[in-house]
Motif scaffolding. Structure first.
Motif, PDB file in Angstrom:
ATOM      1  N   HIS A  43      58.841  20.895  39.974  1.00  0.00           N
ATOM      2  CA  HIS A  43      58.792  21.889  41.055  1.00  0.00           C
ATOM      3  C   HIS A  43      58.837  21.209  42.430  1.00  0.00           C
ATOM      4  O   HIS A  43      59.484  21.718  43.354  1.00  0.00           O
ATOM      5  N   PRO A  52      65.662  26.821  45.492  1.00  0.00           N
ATOM      6  CA  PRO A  52      64.636  27.822  45.132  1.00  0.00           C
ATOM      7  C   PRO A  52      64.559  28.039  43.622  1.00  0.00           C
ATOM      8  O   PRO A  52      65.311  28.823  43.050  1.00  0.00           O
ATOM      9  N   VAL A  53      63.659  27.318  42.987  1.00  0.00           N
ATOM     10  CA  VAL A  53      63.474  27.427  41.541  1.00  0.00           C
ATOM     11  C   VAL A  53      62.108  28.056  41.290  1.00  0.00           C
ATOM     12  O   VAL A  53      61.097  27.566  41.789  1.00  0.00           O
ATOM     13  N   PRO A  54      62.062  29.134  40.523  1.00  0.00           N
ATOM     14  CA  PRO A  54      60.759  29.741  40.218  1.00  0.00           C
ATOM     15  C   PRO A  54      59.879  28.783  39.409  1.00  0.00           C
ATOM     16  O   PRO A  54      60.372  27.947  38.648  1.00  0.00           O
ATOM     17  N   LEU A  55      58.581  28.923  39.601  1.00  0.00           N
ATOM     18  CA  LEU A  55      57.624  28.059  38.901  1.00  0.00           C
ATOM     19  C   LEU A  55      57.759  28.198  37.383  1.00  0.00           C
ATOM     20  O   LEU A  55      57.613  27.226  36.644  1.00  0.00           O
ATOM     21  N   LEU A  56      58.072  29.379  36.912  1.00  0.00           N
ATOM     22  CA  LEU A  56      58.241  29.596  35.471  1.00  0.00           C
ATOM     23  C   LEU A  56      59.401  28.769  34.910  1.00  0.00           C
ATOM     24  O   LEU A  56      59.307  28.227  33.804  1.00  0.00           O
ATOM     25  N   ILE A  57      60.460  28.635  35.669  1.00  0.00           N
ATOM     26  CA  ILE A  57      61.602  27.816  35.230  1.00  0.00           C
ATOM     27  C   ILE A  57      61.197  26.341  35.212  1.00  0.00           C
ATOM     28  O   ILE A  57      61.546  25.607  34.276  1.00  0.00           O
ATOM     29  N   SER A  58      60.462  25.911  36.230  1.00  0.00           N
ATOM     30  CA  SER A  58      59.972  24.523  36.262  1.00  0.00           C
ATOM     31  C   SER A  58      59.060  24.249  35.066  1.00  0.00           C
ATOM     32  O   SER A  58      59.154  23.200  34.433  1.00  0.00           O
TER      33      SER A  58
END
Length: 106
Positions: A43, A52-58
């Motif tokens: 993240h 912009p990467v969502p925390l869920l994807i990380s």
């Protein structure tokens, strides 16, 4: 009661159970820590490169990386946990078989 059927109770060392729980807990905590650190690193990299990467994807990517990586990084912990659980299980099975023999002889 048949004297030939009677046998001594197998030894059940409570320290073996405690060691198994301790080793499994340590291995689990190590794997969880690796997952959390990888999630933070992934993240952070995404934030640094302004993606912009969502925390869920990380977290999902970290989970996919952490699962096989932990098998190699924490090999010693994994082997200790496996051996401790195997020893505890063998003692438990021996006691269970002894109980069955004792009940069958009555």
């Amino acid at each position: 009661m048949n004297e030939n059927a009677a046998s001594t109770e197998p030894v059940r060392d409570p320290a073996v159970r405690a060691a198994a729980r301790k080793n499994v807990t340590l291995y689990g905590l190590a794997r969880l820590s690796l997952f959390i650190v990888l999630t933070a690193v992934i993240h952070l990299i995404a934030v640094v490169i302004n993606a912009p990467v969502p925390l869920l994807i990380s977290a999902t990517l970290a989970l996919l990386v952490a699962m096989p990586l932990s098998m190699f990084v924490f090999k010693g912990l994994r082997l200790r946990a496996t051996e401790a659980v195997a020893l505890w299980d063998s003692q438990r099975k021996a006691h269970k078989e002894w109980v069955k023999r004792e009940l069958a002889s009555r």
